[in-house]
Motif scaffolding. Structure first.
Motif, PDB file in Angstrom:
ATOM      1  N   ALA A 302       5.396  -3.042 -26.547  1.00 33.87           N
ATOM      2  CA  ALA A 302       4.507  -4.207 -26.584  1.00 33.87           C
ATOM      3  C   ALA A 302       4.335  -4.805 -25.192  1.00 33.87           C
ATOM      4  CB  ALA A 302       5.062  -5.254 -27.548  1.00 33.87           C
ATOM      5  N   LYS A 303       5.413  -4.870 -24.415  1.00 31.99           N
ATOM      6  CA  LYS A 303       5.326  -5.471 -23.078  1.00 31.99           C
ATOM      7  C   LYS A 303       4.564  -4.578 -22.110  1.00 31.99           C
ATOM      8  CE  LYS A 303       9.307  -8.569 -23.211  1.00 31.99           C
ATOM      9  NZ  LYS A 303      10.569  -8.974 -22.550  1.00 31.99           N
ATOM     10  N   ALA A 304       4.568  -3.273 -22.318  1.00 26.84           N
ATOM     11  CA  ALA A 304       3.844  -2.365 -21.423  1.00 26.84           C
ATOM     12  C   ALA A 304       2.337  -2.612 -21.472  1.00 26.84           C
ATOM     13  CB  ALA A 304       4.154  -0.913 -21.793  1.00 26.84           C
ATOM     14  N   ALA A 305       1.859  -3.198 -22.564  1.00 29.08           N
ATOM     15  CA  ALA A 305       0.420  -3.459 -22.691  1.00 29.08           C
ATOM     16  C   ALA A 305      -0.069  -4.508 -21.692  1.00 29.08           C
ATOM     17  CB  ALA A 305       0.095  -3.902 -24.116  1.00 29.08           C
ATOM     18  N   TYR A 306       0.860  -5.263 -21.076  1.00 25.13           N
ATOM     19  CA  TYR A 306       0.456  -6.255 -20.075  1.00 25.13           C
ATOM     20  C   TYR A 306       0.035  -5.608 -18.750  1.00 25.13           C
ATOM     21  CZ  TYR A 306       2.212 -10.264 -22.771  1.00 25.13           C
ATOM     22  OH  TYR A 306       2.399 -11.233 -23.719  1.00 25.13           O
ATOM     23  N   PHE A 307       0.387  -4.344 -18.524  1.00 23.94           N
ATOM     24  CA  PHE A 307       0.178  -3.719 -17.226  1.00 23.94           C
ATOM     25  C   PHE A 307      -1.024  -2.772 -17.271  1.00 23.94           C
ATOM     26  CE2 PHE A 307       4.595  -4.909 -17.625  1.00 23.94           C
ATOM     27  CZ  PHE A 307       4.844  -5.551 -16.407  1.00 23.94           C
ATOM     28  N   ASP A 346      -7.530 -11.253 -23.851  1.00 29.59           N
ATOM     29  CA  ASP A 346      -7.502 -10.676 -25.199  1.00 29.59           C
ATOM     30  C   ASP A 346      -7.248 -11.732 -26.268  1.00 29.59           C
ATOM     31  OD1 ASP A 346      -4.862 -11.293 -24.838  1.00 29.59           O
ATOM     32  OD2 ASP A 346      -4.118  -9.240 -24.927  1.00 29.59           O
ATOM     33  N   GLY A 347      -7.396 -12.994 -25.904  1.00 28.35           N
ATOM     34  CA  GLY A 347      -7.209 -14.060 -26.883  1.00 28.35           C
ATOM     35  C   GLY A 347      -5.778 -14.209 -27.357  1.00 28.35           C
ATOM     36  N   GLY A 348      -4.797 -13.764 -26.559  1.00 28.09           N
ATOM     37  CA  GLY A 348      -3.387 -13.887 -26.950  1.00 28.09           C
ATOM     38  C   GLY A 348      -2.868 -12.737 -27.771  1.00 28.09           C
ATOM     39  N   LEU A 349      -3.641 -11.622 -27.854  1.00 26.51           N
ATOM     40  CA  LEU A 349      -3.235 -10.505 -28.706  1.00 26.51           C
ATOM     41  C   LEU A 349      -1.921  -9.876 -28.221  1.00 26.51           C
ATOM     42  CD1 LEU A 349      -3.870  -8.574 -31.047  1.00 26.51           C
ATOM     43  CD2 LEU A 349      -5.187  -7.185 -29.421  1.00 26.51           C
ATOM     44  N   ARG A 350      -1.827  -9.608 -26.907  1.00 22.53           N
ATOM     45  CA  ARG A 350      -0.610  -8.967 -26.396  1.00 22.53           C
ATOM     46  C   ARG A 350       0.598  -9.889 -26.538  1.00 22.53           C
ATOM     47  NH1 ARG A 350      -3.011  -7.439 -20.633  1.00 22.53           N
ATOM     48  NH2 ARG A 350      -4.021  -9.444 -21.127  1.00 22.53           N
ATOM     49  N   THR A 354       3.970  -8.979 -28.699  1.00 26.20           N
ATOM     50  CA  THR A 354       5.321  -9.060 -28.124  1.00 26.20           C
ATOM     51  C   THR A 354       6.211  -9.976 -28.950  1.00 26.20           C
ATOM     52  OG1 THR A 354       4.435  -8.669 -25.901  1.00 26.20           O
ATOM     53  CG2 THR A 354       6.644  -9.613 -26.053  1.00 26.20           C
ATOM     54  N   ALA A 355       5.668 -11.140 -29.336  1.00 30.13           N
ATOM     55  CA  ALA A 355       6.441 -12.070 -30.171  1.00 30.13           C
ATOM     56  C   ALA A 355       6.790 -11.431 -31.510  1.00 30.13           C
ATOM     57  CB  ALA A 355       5.645 -13.362 -30.381  1.00 30.13           C
ATOM     58  N   TYR A 361      12.903  -7.361 -34.042  1.00 28.53           N
ATOM     59  CA  TYR A 361      14.227  -7.030 -33.492  1.00 28.53           C
ATOM     60  C   TYR A 361      15.283  -8.000 -34.017  1.00 28.53           C
ATOM     61  CZ  TYR A 361      18.082  -6.763 -30.169  1.00 28.53           C
ATOM     62  OH  TYR A 361      19.335  -6.661 -29.615  1.00 28.53           O
ATOM     63  N   ASP A 362      14.987  -9.291 -33.981  1.00 28.70           N
ATOM     64  CA  ASP A 362      15.954 -10.291 -34.460  1.00 28.70           C
ATOM     65  C   ASP A 362      16.279 -10.070 -35.938  1.00 28.70           C
ATOM     66  OD1 ASP A 362      16.033 -11.441 -31.961  1.00 28.70           O
ATOM     67  OD2 ASP A 362      14.550 -12.995 -32.435  1.00 28.70           O
ATOM     68  N   ALA A 363      15.257  -9.741 -36.718  1.00 30.80           N
ATOM     69  CA  ALA A 363      15.485  -9.479 -38.144  1.00 30.80           C
ATOM     70  C   ALA A 363      16.349  -8.231 -38.334  1.00 30.80           C
ATOM     71  CB  ALA A 363      14.146  -9.308 -38.867  1.00 30.80           C
ATOM     72  N   ALA A 364      16.110  -7.194 -37.507  1.00 32.86           N
ATOM     73  CA  ALA A 364      16.900  -5.959 -37.613  1.00 32.86           C
ATOM     74  C   ALA A 364      18.357  -6.211 -37.239  1.00 32.86           C
ATOM     75  CB  ALA A 364      16.302  -4.880 -36.720  1.00 32.86           C
ATOM     76  N   VAL A 365      18.596  -7.054 -36.237  1.00 31.92           N
ATOM     77  CA  VAL A 365      19.972  -7.403 -35.857  1.00 31.92           C
ATOM     78  C   VAL A 365      20.674  -8.125 -37.007  1.00 31.92           C
ATOM     79  CG1 VAL A 365      21.379  -8.831 -34.320  1.00 31.92           C
ATOM     80  CG2 VAL A 365      19.521  -7.452 -33.381  1.00 31.92           C
ATOM     81  N   ALA A 366      19.963  -9.084 -37.611  1.00 29.66           N
ATOM     82  CA  ALA A 366      20.546  -9.818 -38.735  1.00 29.66           C
ATOM     83  C   ALA A 366      20.855  -8.880 -39.901  1.00 29.66           C
ATOM     84  CB  ALA A 366      19.598 -10.937 -39.177  1.00 29.66           C
TER      85      ALA A 366
END
Length: 480
Positions: A302-307, A346-350, A354-355, A361-366
């Motif tokens: 997801a973060k790679a889409a910023y570049f 992109d109107g906040g899409l990326r 990411t969020a 990830y947080d749900a998977a850790v829990a």
């Protein structure tokens, strides 16, 4: 091109590197009690754990389930799906290339009317270097997902094996109860005959005959109910082995007065190991942990889409107006190019993607931590159960001996005319109840021992996550 490749190789993958979530693991189990009489060889992946019960029929049934159970087949197909998805992600490292050939006829009105043919052939290729690590993170996620599927397959297999073993052992306990009631109804029939004989000569009351008959019919009704329980267990075993209930029959064990002692002797003393072992030896925990790794890698994607994305392209071929000139030197065409593209709005899409990845990830850790805690509870529960049942069985065995003696004395006193038949019925009912409880206690011990084997992973180990192809997964399904 060389500069772009160097940049791609030197680039760092964006997003966090994976670290297994930390857990506060206790040093020992709370309920690791004195029920264990020995420390046998540790169950491992090369050991068919159900063989500790020493029953060849059970061994054959588990092997059938490994090969024919549909839940295992579904998990194996899901493993192949995950592996194919990982291979698809890995293809992003490589350029794409294609060929084309075409022929056409067209009418042109520029510079006069011209009608003619056009022939073309060529090759083209493009490559998007993994400068920011998007492909690497996708491959990382795919590999972790594949390993999660391997662990899920192992968990499905272990669950089916444990359920089948529990159903089979419970069925054999039901056979013991059926045999107990067969012997009991035979004894009650003799008691009824005794009361009828004594009533005929006037030394017993009609109520004694009615009481004896009522006791016999009650026991017969309870024996019939046991047949219903046995049928349901047999049907469940049939489904687990991939068969319709009408195609499966499990013959009852022959009556044996020593069968209870034999099954008691087959109770396996299972070493539970250390709590930290559970993180590596339970496939469901490994599945949850690998899902955390997947979620972590997806944050990088997801973060790679910023570049900006760099695309290199090349093409070459021939283009002519006649077949005779198609492959002549003047007809050759080629092109080389590089393109750098970046989304500026992109109107906040990326940001939303990411969020979303971080939340997953947080749900998977829990979920991972909850799975670990649930594993600890299962082990503790079954250790406590086996510990308590071991002591309870000793006390119940003593109760059976005392009630059997009381039954014999009551019958002797009734024959001698010094006790009423009510005293006989009371003693016989207590004796049957105690014997039935003792058999049921054995059943609970056997079921709990299977549950403990499952709770500690059934010999599975996380090192098996490195299995590379589906053939190995299939072999594990049938061999373990």
């Amino acid at each position: 091109m060389v500069a772009a490749i160097a940049l791609a190789l030197a680039g760092c993958a964006v997003g966090p590197d994976y670290v297994r979530p930390s857990m506060d693991v206790p040093a020992s189990y709370k309920e690791n009690g004195p029920w264990k009489q020995a420390e046998p060889k540790q169950i491992d992946s090369n050991h068919n754990w159900w063989q500790v019960y020493g029953d060849s029929t059970l061994d054959a049934l588990v092997q059938q389930a490994n090969q024919a159970n549909q839940n295992i087949a579904q998990a194996e197909a899901q493993y192949r799906e995950a592996r194919a998805a990982a291979d698809a992600a890995r293809s992003g490292f490589w350029p794409t290339a294609g060929i084309d050939a075409g022929v056409g006829r067209s009418l042109s009105t520029s510079n006069g009317i011209r009608l003619g043919n056009n022939y073309s052939a060529g090759v083209q290729g493009s490559w998007e270097p993994d400068v920011w690590g998007s492909v690497r993170r996708a491959v990382e996620a795919g590999d972790a997902s594949t390993q999660a599927s391997i662990a899920s397959l192992a968990a499905a297999r272990l669950s089916i094996q444990a359920t089948l073993t529990q159903d089979y052992l419970q069925l054999r306990i039901t056979d013991l109860l059926i045999d107990l009631y067969a012997r009991t109804t035979t004894a009650y029939a003799r008691s009824l005959k005794l009361t009828q004989s004594q009533y005929a000569v006037g030394v017993a009351l009609r109520s004694d005959v009615a009481l004896a008959e009522s006791q016999l019919k009650t026991a017969e009704a309870q024996a019939i109910d046991l047949q219903a329980q046995r049928s349901q267990l047999e049907h469940a075993i049939a489904i687990l082995t991939g068969k319709a209930p009408s195609q499966f029959t499990l013959t009852a064990l022959p009556a044996d007065s020593q069968m209870l002692a034999k099954m008691q002797a087959n109770l396996p003393p299972i070493p539970s190991g250390l709590p930290s072992d559970l993180l590596e030896r339970r496939p469901d925990i490994s599945t949850a942990e690998r899902n955390v790794a997947v979620a972590n890698a997806n944050i990088g994607v997801a973060k790679a889409a910023y570049f900006p994305a760099l695309t290199l392209s090349a093409s070459g071929g021939f283009n002519a107006s006649s077949l005779a000139q198609w492959f002549d030197t003047p007809s050759r065409v080629w092109s080389l190019g590089a393109a750098l593209a970046e989304t500026i709005f992109d109107g906040g899409l990326r940001r939303a993607h990411t969020a979303q990845a971080v939340a997953v990830y947080d749900a998977a850790v829990a979920q991972y931590k909850q799975t670990v805690l649930g594993g600890f509870q299962e082990v503790e529960d079954n250790l406590a159960t086996l510990n308590v049942l071991d002591r309870e069985t000793v006390a119940q065995s003593q109760a059976v001996k005392a009630s059997q003696l009381a039954e014999q004395l009551a019958l002797s006193q009734y024959r001698a005319g010094t006790a009423t038949y009510l005293a006989v019925v009371t003693a016989q009912t207590l004796s049957l109840s105690n014997e039935r409880t003792l058999v049921q206690l054995l059943g609970r011990q056997l079921i709990a021992s299977v549950a403990l084997i499952k709770a500690v992973g059934g010999g599975w180990d996380a090192s098996q996550l490195n299995t590379a192809d589906v053939a190995q997964a299939k072999n594990n399904s049938t061999a373990n």
